[in-house]
Design a protein around this motif. Structure first.
Motif, mmCIF file in Angstrom:
data_model
loop_
_atom_site.group_PDB
_atom_site.id
_atom_site.type_symbol
_atom_site.label_atom_id
_atom_site.label_comp_id
_atom_site.label_asym_id
_atom_site.label_seq_id
_atom_site.Cartn_x
_atom_site.Cartn_y
_atom_site.Cartn_z
ATOM 1 N N MET A 1 0.874 -1.187 -0.011
ATOM 2 C CA MET A 1 -0.051 -0.051 -0.149
ATOM 3 C C MET A 1 0.909 1.119 0.209
ATOM 4 O O MET A 1 1.927 1.314 0.665
ATOM 5 N N ASN A 2 0.624 2.263 -0.540
ATOM 6 C CA ASN A 2 1.337 3.496 -0.715
ATOM 7 C C ASN A 2 1.114 4.230 0.567
ATOM 8 O O ASN A 2 0.064 4.479 0.969
ATOM 9 N N SER A 3 2.064 4.417 1.233
ATOM 10 C CA SER A 3 2.298 5.002 2.769
ATOM 11 C C SER A 3 1.624 6.208 2.823
ATOM 12 O O SER A 3 1.153 6.716 3.726
ATOM 13 N N ARG A 4 1.509 7.019 1.573
ATOM 14 C CA ARG A 4 0.995 8.395 1.597
ATOM 15 C C ARG A 4 -0.703 8.032 1.668
ATOM 16 O O ARG A 4 -1.312 8.987 2.091
ATOM 17 N N PHE A 5 -1.065 6.865 1.225
ATOM 18 C CA PHE A 5 -2.522 6.762 1.051
ATOM 19 C C PHE A 5 -3.160 6.282 2.398
ATOM 20 O O PHE A 5 -4.105 6.324 2.623
ATOM 21 N N ALA A 6 -2.303 5.648 3.132
ATOM 22 C CA ALA A 6 -2.682 5.082 4.651
ATOM 23 C C ALA A 6 -3.563 6.192 5.372
ATOM 24 O O ALA A 6 -4.638 5.682 5.783
ATOM 25 N N PRO A 7 -3.132 7.356 5.748
ATOM 26 C CA PRO A 7 -3.937 8.201 6.176
ATOM 27 C C PRO A 7 -5.189 8.651 5.599
ATOM 28 O O PRO A 7 -6.197 8.885 6.246
ATOM 29 N N THR A 8 -5.212 8.692 4.375
ATOM 30 C CA THR A 8 -6.396 8.797 3.664
ATOM 31 C C THR A 8 -7.596 7.859 3.704
ATOM 32 O O THR A 8 -8.641 7.998 3.841
ATOM 33 N N ILE A 9 -6.796 6.450 3.837
ATOM 34 C CA ILE A 9 -7.969 5.374 4.133
ATOM 35 C C ILE A 9 -8.735 5.647 5.386
ATOM 36 O O ILE A 9 -9.755 5.569 5.479
ATOM 37 N N ALA A 10 -7.808 5.951 6.550
ATOM 38 C CA ALA A 10 -8.421 5.947 7.725
ATOM 39 C C ALA A 10 -9.490 7.048 7.776
ATOM 40 O O ALA A 10 -10.467 6.988 8.784
ATOM 41 N N ASN A 11 -9.234 8.310 6.926
ATOM 42 C CA ASN A 11 -10.112 9.294 7.364
ATOM 43 C C ASN A 11 -11.164 9.358 6.105
ATOM 44 O O ASN A 11 -11.999 10.286 5.926
ATOM 45 N N ALA A 12 -11.443 8.435 5.276
ATOM 46 C CA ALA A 12 -12.405 8.362 4.413
ATOM 47 C C ALA A 12 -13.845 8.190 4.972
ATOM 48 O O ALA A 12 -14.251 7.399 5.791
ATOM 49 N N GLU A 13 -14.552 9.156 4.681
ATOM 50 C CA GLU A 13 -15.823 9.237 5.111
ATOM 51 C C GLU A 13 -17.139 8.816 4.220
ATOM 52 O O GLU A 13 -16.958 8.973 2.939
ATOM 53 N N PRO A 14 -18.080 8.250 4.655
ATOM 54 C CA PRO A 14 -19.244 7.862 3.817
ATOM 55 C C PRO A 14 -19.795 8.956 3.372
ATOM 56 O O PRO A 14 -19.995 9.952 3.789
ATOM 57 N N ARG A 15 -20.229 8.684 2.034
ATOM 58 C CA ARG A 15 -20.934 9.935 1.304
ATOM 59 C C ARG A 15 -22.259 9.577 0.935
ATOM 60 O O ARG A 15 -22.766 8.417 1.157
ATOM 61 N N SER B 1 -18.960 1.329 5.532
ATOM 62 C CA SER B 1 -18.077 0.150 5.334
ATOM 63 C C SER B 1 -16.940 0.391 4.176
ATOM 64 O O SER B 1 -17.452 1.097 3.245
ATOM 65 N N LYS B 2 -15.845 -0.296 4.254
ATOM 66 C CA LYS B 2 -14.499 0.076 3.364
ATOM 67 C C LYS B 2 -14.231 -1.427 2.974
ATOM 68 O O LYS B 2 -13.921 -2.196 3.902
ATOM 69 N N LEU B 3 -14.163 -1.520 1.569
ATOM 70 C CA LEU B 3 -13.701 -2.852 1.237
ATOM 71 C C LEU B 3 -12.591 -2.617 0.147
ATOM 72 O O LEU B 3 -12.726 -1.628 -0.823
ATOM 73 N N TRP B 4 -11.645 -3.541 0.058
ATOM 74 C CA TRP B 4 -10.533 -3.524 -0.848
ATOM 75 C C TRP B 4 -11.245 -4.282 -2.260
ATOM 76 O O TRP B 4 -11.602 -5.381 -1.916
ATOM 77 N N ARG B 5 -10.917 -3.715 -3.352
ATOM 78 C CA ARG B 5 -11.395 -4.608 -4.569
ATOM 79 C C ARG B 5 -10.139 -4.299 -5.252
ATOM 80 O O ARG B 5 -9.277 -3.376 -5.286
ATOM 81 N N LEU B 6 -10.085 -5.426 -6.271
ATOM 82 C CA LEU B 6 -9.084 -5.572 -7.234
ATOM 83 C C LEU B 6 -9.660 -5.906 -8.604
ATOM 84 O O LEU B 6 -10.296 -6.758 -8.698
ATOM 85 N N ASN B 7 -9.168 -4.896 -9.596
ATOM 86 C CA ASN B 7 -9.728 -4.977 -10.947
ATOM 87 C C ASN B 7 -8.473 -5.879 -11.683
ATOM 88 O O ASN B 7 -7.147 -5.672 -11.390
ATOM 89 N N TYR B 8 -9.029 -6.948 -12.512
ATOM 90 C CA TYR B 8 -8.115 -7.678 -13.273
ATOM 91 C C TYR B 8 -8.855 -8.240 -14.464
ATOM 92 O O TYR B 8 -10.055 -8.148 -14.589
ATOM 93 N N SER B 9 -7.937 -8.950 -15.452
ATOM 94 C CA SER B 9 -8.395 -9.288 -16.526
ATOM 95 C C SER B 9 -8.392 -10.831 -16.517
ATOM 96 O O SER B 9 -7.318 -11.420 -16.101
ATOM 97 N N TRP B 10 -9.315 -11.679 -17.012
ATOM 98 C CA TRP B 10 -9.087 -13.040 -17.200
ATOM 99 C C TRP B 10 -9.841 -13.391 -18.392
ATOM 100 O O TRP B 10 -10.820 -13.138 -18.526
ATOM 101 N N LEU B 11 -8.897 -14.111 -19.485
ATOM 102 C CA LEU B 11 -9.116 -14.448 -20.657
ATOM 103 C C LEU B 11 -9.893 -13.542 -21.385
ATOM 104 O O LEU B 11 -10.969 -13.523 -22.180
ATOM 105 N N GLY B 12 -9.544 -12.090 -21.319
ATOM 106 C CA GLY B 12 -9.890 -11.153 -22.056
ATOM 107 C C GLY B 12 -11.080 -10.450 -21.485
ATOM 108 O O GLY B 12 -11.437 -9.554 -22.122
ATOM 109 N N LYS B 13 -11.562 -10.776 -20.327
ATOM 110 C CA LYS B 13 -12.657 -10.114 -19.846
ATOM 111 C C LYS B 13 -12.244 -9.364 -18.495
ATOM 112 O O LYS B 13 -11.405 -9.964 -17.538
#
Length: 70
Positions: A1-15, A36-48
Motif C-alpha cells: 500500500m502506498n504509505s501516503r495513502f494510509a492516512p487517507t484510508i483512515a479518514n475516508a468518510e461515507p458519502r 464500510s470499506k472494502l478493498w477491490r482488485l480489478n483484473y483481466s481473465w481470458l480477455g474479460k
C-alpha cells in the motif's frame, strides 16, 4: 500500500453514494454509504475485465494480500 495513502484510508468518510479511492495496480478502496470499506482488485481473465471484492480494511497488510491474489 502506498504509505501516503494510509492516512487517507483512515479518514475516508461515507458519502451519499458509494465511491472509489484508487491506490494503483488495479487496487482500490470502495467506500459504501453505510461507512464500510472494502478493498477491490480489478483484473483481466481470458480477455474479460473482472472485479474481485477481496477483503475489508484491516491495515497495511492489504498490499500483500493484493500480491497474493494476483
Amino acid at each position: 500500500m502506498n504509505s501516503r495513502f494510509a492516512p487517507t484510508i483512515a479518514n475516508a468518510e461515507p458519502r451519499e453514494r458509494a465511491y472509489k479511492m484508487f491506490d494503483g495496480d488495479g487496487l482500490h478502496l470502495f467506500v459504501r454509504p453505510n461507512g464500510s470499506k472494502l478493498w477491490r482488485l480489478n483484473y483481466s481473465w481470458l480477455g474479460k475485465r473482472k472485479n474481485a471484492v477481496t477483503w475489508t480494511v484491516a491495515g497495511p497488510r492489504s498490499r500483500g494480500c493484493e500480491r497474493e491474489a494476483r
